[in-house]
Design an enzyme around this catalytic site. Structure first.
Site, PDB file in Angstrom:
ATOM      1  CB  CYS A   1      -0.915   0.109   1.369  1.00 14.80           C
ATOM      2  SG  CYS A   1      -1.922  -1.496   1.495  1.00 14.80           S
TER       3      CYS A   1
ATOM      4  NE  ARG B   1       4.319   1.655  -1.634  1.00 18.69           N
ATOM      5  CZ  ARG B   1       5.197   1.036  -1.362  1.00 18.69           C
ATOM      6  NH1 ARG B   1       6.145   1.370  -2.282  1.00 18.69           N
ATOM      7  NH2 ARG B   1       5.450   0.275  -0.528  1.00 18.69           N
TER       8      ARG B   1
ATOM      9  CD1 TRP C   1      -2.061  -5.823  -3.140  1.00 14.78           C
ATOM     10  CD2 TRP C   1      -2.850  -4.513  -4.602  1.00 14.78           C
ATOM     11  NE1 TRP C   1      -2.109  -6.562  -4.043  1.00 14.78           N
ATOM     12  CE2 TRP C   1      -2.732  -5.941  -5.265  1.00 14.78           C
ATOM     13  CE3 TRP C   1      -3.402  -3.551  -5.723  1.00 14.78           C
ATOM     14  CZ2 TRP C   1      -3.058  -6.236  -6.520  1.00 14.78           C
ATOM     15  CZ3 TRP C   1      -3.685  -4.116  -7.177  1.00 14.78           C
ATOM     16  CH2 TRP C   1      -3.613  -5.439  -7.315  1.00 14.78           C
TER      17      TRP C   1
ATOM     18  CG  ASN D   1       2.960  -0.966   2.820  1.00 14.04           C
ATOM     19  OD1 ASN D   1       2.233  -1.607   2.417  1.00 14.04           O
ATOM     20  ND2 ASN D   1       4.084  -0.630   2.356  1.00 14.04           N
ATOM     21  N   GLY D   2       1.638  -3.128   5.244  1.00 14.56           N
ATOM     22  CA  GLY D   2       2.137  -4.370   5.660  1.00 14.56           C
ATOM     23  C   GLY D   2       1.590  -5.433   5.861  1.00 14.56           C
TER      24      GLY D   2
ATOM     25  CD  GLU E   1       7.457 -17.411 -16.391  1.00 17.74           C
ATOM     26  OE1 GLU E   1       6.805 -17.917 -17.076  1.00 17.74           O
ATOM     27  OE2 GLU E   1       7.353 -16.347 -16.237  1.00 17.74           O
TER      28      GLU E   1
ATOM     29  CE  LYS F   1       7.813 -13.137 -17.451  1.00 19.83           C
ATOM     30  NZ  LYS F   1       6.861 -14.048 -17.600  1.00 19.83           N
TER      31      LYS F   1
ATOM     32  CD  GLU G   1       5.133 -12.298 -20.974  1.00 18.64           C
ATOM     33  OE1 GLU G   1       5.643 -12.871 -19.974  1.00 18.64           O
ATOM     34  OE2 GLU G   1       3.965 -11.766 -21.018  1.00 18.64           O
TER      35      GLU G   1
ATOM     36  CG  HIS H   1      12.180 -38.226 -28.186  1.00 22.15           C
ATOM     37  ND1 HIS H   1      12.531 -39.585 -28.506  1.00 22.15           N
ATOM     38  CD2 HIS H   1      12.651 -38.258 -27.021  1.00 22.15           C
ATOM     39  CE1 HIS H   1      12.840 -40.260 -27.479  1.00 22.15           C
ATOM     40  NE2 HIS H   1      12.929 -39.298 -26.587  1.00 22.15           N
TER      41      HIS H   1
ATOM     42  CE  LYS I   1       0.441  -7.930 -14.279  1.00 16.22           C
ATOM     43  NZ  LYS I   1       1.549  -8.751 -14.326  1.00 16.22           N
TER      44      LYS I   1
HETATM   45  C1  AGP Z   1       2.810 -13.515 -18.060  1.00 15.86           C
HETATM   46  O1  AGP Z   1       4.071 -12.712 -17.872  1.00 15.86           O
HETATM   47  C2  AGP Z   1       1.752 -12.912 -18.914  1.00 15.86           C
HETATM   48  N1  AGP Z   1       1.477 -11.574 -18.452  1.00 15.86           N
HETATM   49  C3  AGP Z   1       0.442 -13.776 -19.029  1.00 15.86           C
HETATM   50  O2  AGP Z   1       0.885 -15.245 -19.497  1.00 15.86           O
HETATM   51  C4  AGP Z   1      -0.343 -14.195 -17.705  1.00 15.86           C
HETATM   52  O3  AGP Z   1       0.441 -14.764 -16.698  1.00 15.86           O
HETATM   53  C5  AGP Z   1      -1.385 -14.844 -18.069  1.00 15.86           C
HETATM   54  O4  AGP Z   1      -2.246 -13.955 -18.612  1.00 15.86           O
HETATM   55  C6  AGP Z   1      -2.386 -15.127 -16.616  1.00 15.86           C
HETATM   56  O5  AGP Z   1      -2.656 -14.079 -16.060  1.00 15.86           O
HETATM   57  P1  AGP Z   1      -3.216 -14.262 -14.427  1.00 15.86           P
HETATM   58  O6  AGP Z   1      -2.184 -14.727 -13.605  1.00 15.86           O
HETATM   59  O7  AGP Z   1      -3.706 -12.792 -14.136  1.00 15.86           O
HETATM   60  O8  AGP Z   1      -4.488 -15.030 -14.554  1.00 15.86           O
END
Ligand code: AGP
Length: 619
Positions: free
Chosen positions: A2, A27, A74, A100-101, A493, A497, A500, A516, A614
């Site tokens: 927060c 925040r 938050w 905050n905490g 992962e 990264k 994206e 394979h 996001k």
């Molecule tokens: C990950 O870096 C991406 N932003 C995306 O794959 C994300 O993880 C996915 O859309 C799931 O989002 P969520 O965790 O909010 O459900």
């Protein structure tokens, strides 16, 4: 996470406080509030919503006073609402506090305070602190009689913070002491802004940088007594200490990012805190029924569990894949599906299914759809999410929060490590309750998990090593990420990264699967990133690396002090040694930094990558 801010000076406090909240909104922004003291009268305004809403409320009904505190939230305990918004007040409405905490021992404290007659108005952990201060003030009757309010305030504040466990950055104002603010810091950031005939307290410098660049950073265990012309500093024992001021060189926009160029890099560097805040108060003592207390998941619910089904998307799905290795390491059968696939696959879901939905935002349409379908078939649903009050939290039967604070960068970093941390907490408790592991064995994991935040900090301090390698490979157009066993999902992962944020083609693959077919894509000098920290499969992994090198690949290997003797590579990144099962928490970090610097070199829009959102709220 927060945002808190306090102002004391000789101008209209609300102007500075609202401006500061706007700077702190990154925040947390699900609710906010402000309190000012005008002579000995307190005014309080709180809204469930963003700072703009609070600003409108104040325009309609101004708050007077040259001293005040404010907060943008938050939510961690208690949904976003006006009642749960800070500042919180004591029973008589004479003292106000922002925090905050996380107050770890708030349930015990709340029980005692309720028993002694205190009336609570919120579901938050924070509110216990203001009633504790009120309680301590009452115990200084003699000084009160003599009107020594400032002495009483300081002593009561000191005694109250001694009783609370957890993390806190606090600012408190008592209407009987309008010439001072008290603030204290333990495991949550707090900084003092030194102005001319005015001073500030805030979570970070962005809140007041427009008004002063002269700051004093409080350390853990420190109190600041803030007046308009002076600030005194003390340790928690009440001994006065000397503090040095610093002149900040950042502009406001850099300050919001804590001096980092992008939110993503700032959030990568917040991961020690995310892990620590997610495991804090949830691991010890193991036999204590923490899951029942915190999320309502009882022994009975768990004893009937015969398998785990996980649904998630993107990075959260990779956390689910790691969870499969963790749960099955404890002999708990676990299935993991892309949420988008789960809904279309014929599935055997029934009342014995324990479905775990992992979602940072709690608003991902694919995940919500899968959850609804599973619930229709009688499954119990546990959500692992970072967002209090999100749709997923209202659909799930149980919610285990990751306490990472808002994740602004579209590419998920600290939320991913928060998800992994929550999974370890859950898996260890379930394994103990199902008697899959002894308390002694569980203690081994707990002891090592508690060390992880420090390991993360050590690793992050070597960012330049990873940057150097990223700089060297920034012009390459194809990358392969490989690993085995519990780090196979981390290869996926790492590939995600770099895709994206740097828009570069990258594949994550099971190293054992390369021969394979996929090994055919390896050309001379193709970068192959291999997560090769020590585990029972290290020899096999060393063989897979040899296979790739024999085809001309350039190997970038993530190793630890034990595995490095088995691994040949063009570039080596050594991470701290930990238990195999916990290694994803550390191995992910070099891959995040690697992707970040490749994207930086390619001048990509790192915090807002093209084509991405996001939270993906459409199917
Ligand atoms: C990950 O870096 C991406 N932003 C995306 O794959 C994300 O993880 C996915 O859309 C799931 O989002 P969520 O965790 O909010 O459900």
């Amino acid at each position: 996470m927060c945002g808190i801010i306090g102002y004391i000076g000789d101008k209209k406090a609300s102007d500075f406080l609202i401006e500061g909240l706007k700077r702190l909104e990154y925040r947390g922004y699900d609710s906010c509030g402000i309190a000012t003291a005008n002579e000995d009268k307190l005014s309080l305004r709180r809204v469930s919503g963003r700072v703009g809403l609070l600003e409108e409320a104040i325009e309609k009904k101004p708050v007077k006073g040259i001293v005040g505190i404010a907060h943008t939230r938050w939510a961690t305990h208690g949904i976003p609402s006006e009642d749960n918004a800070h500042p919180h007040t004591d029973c008589k409405g004479e003292i106000v506090l922002v925090h905050n905490g996380i107050i770890e021992n708030y349930t015990e404290l709340k029980e005692k305070l309720l028993a002694s007659g205190h009336k609570f108005k919120s579901e938050t952990d924070t509110e216990v602190v203001i009633h504790l201060i009120e309680d301590k003030i009452k115990s200084f009757k003699a000084e009160m009689k003599n009107g020594e309010y400032e002495t009483v305030f300081f002593k009561a504040f000191k005694k109250a913070i001694a009783d609370i466990e957890g993390s806190f950055a606090l600012a408190v104002l008592w209407s009987k002491c309008p010439d001072m603010l008290l603030s204290a810091r333990l495991h949550s950031p707090l900084v003092i802004g030194l102005g001319k005939k005015e001073n500030f307290v805030a979570s970070d410098v962005s809140a007041f940088l427009k008004f002063t660049k002269k700051v004093v950073f409080l350390e853990d265990g420190e109190i600041a007594l803030v007046r308009k012309n002076s600030v005194e500093y003390f340790n928690f024992a009440g001994k006065e200490i000397k503090k040095k001021s610093t002149d900040i060189k950042w502009d406001s926009s850099m300050a919001e990012k804590g001096g980092y160029k992008h939110f993503m890099l700032k959030e990568i560097h917040e991961q020690a805190e995310s892990v620590e805040n997610t495991i804090r108060g949830r691991l010890l003592p193991l036999e204590k029924d923490i899951l029942k207390k915190e999320i309502g998941l009882s022994f009975k619910d768990i004893k009937s569990l015969d398998h785990v089904q996980i649904v998630a998307c993107g990075t959260a799905y990779h956390a689910g894949l790691v969870a499969k290795y963790i749960f099955e390491n404890f002999e708990i059968p676990t299935y993991v599906d892309f949420a988008s696939e789960f809904s279309d696959r014929s599935k055997i879901i029934d009342k014995n299914t324990f479905l775990i939905a992992i979602s940072q935002s709690g608003e991902t349409a694919d995940t919500l759809c899968a959850v609804r379908e599973a619930k229709e078939s009688g499954a119990k649903v546990l959500a692992i999410t970072n967002t209090v009050g999100s749709s997923l939290t209202r659909e799930a039967d149980y919610v285990l929060y990751t306490h990472c604070g808002p994740e602004i960068g579209v590419a998920s970093t600290k939320a991913f490590l928060g998800q992994l941390s929550a999974i370890y907490v859950l898996a260890i408790h379930i394994a103990v309750i199902l008697k899959k592991i002894s308390l002694k064995e569980a203690g081994k994991y707990v002891k090592e998990l508690i060390k992880i935040p420090r390991f993360i900090e050590k690793l992050l301090s070597r960012e330049d090593e990873m940057k150097r390698i990223a700089d060297k490979y920034s012009t390459y157009e194809h990358f392969l990420f490989i690993s085995r066993y519990v780090n196979f999902p981390i290869a996926l992962e790492g590939a995600l990264k770099i895709k994206e944020i740097a828009y570069v083609h990258a594949e994550g693959y099971a190293a054992g699967e390369m021969k394979h077919g996929p090994i055919a894509i390896i050309e001379k000098n193709m970068p192959v990133i291999c997560i090769a920290t020590n585990s029972k499969v290290i020899k096999l992994l060393a063989g897979n690396i040899e296979e790739a090198m024999a085809r001309g690949a350039k190997i970038i290997a993530i190793v630890d002090e034990e595995s490095k003797k088995h691994i040949k590579a063009s570039e080596i990144i050594e991470v701290p040694k930990t238990l195999d099962m916990l290694s994803p928490l550390l191995n992910t970090i070099p891959l995040q930094i690697f992707a970040y610097y490749i994207a930086l070199n390619k001048k990509c829009d790192i915090d807002k990558p093209r084509n991405l959102a996001k939270s993906v709220t459409v199917r």
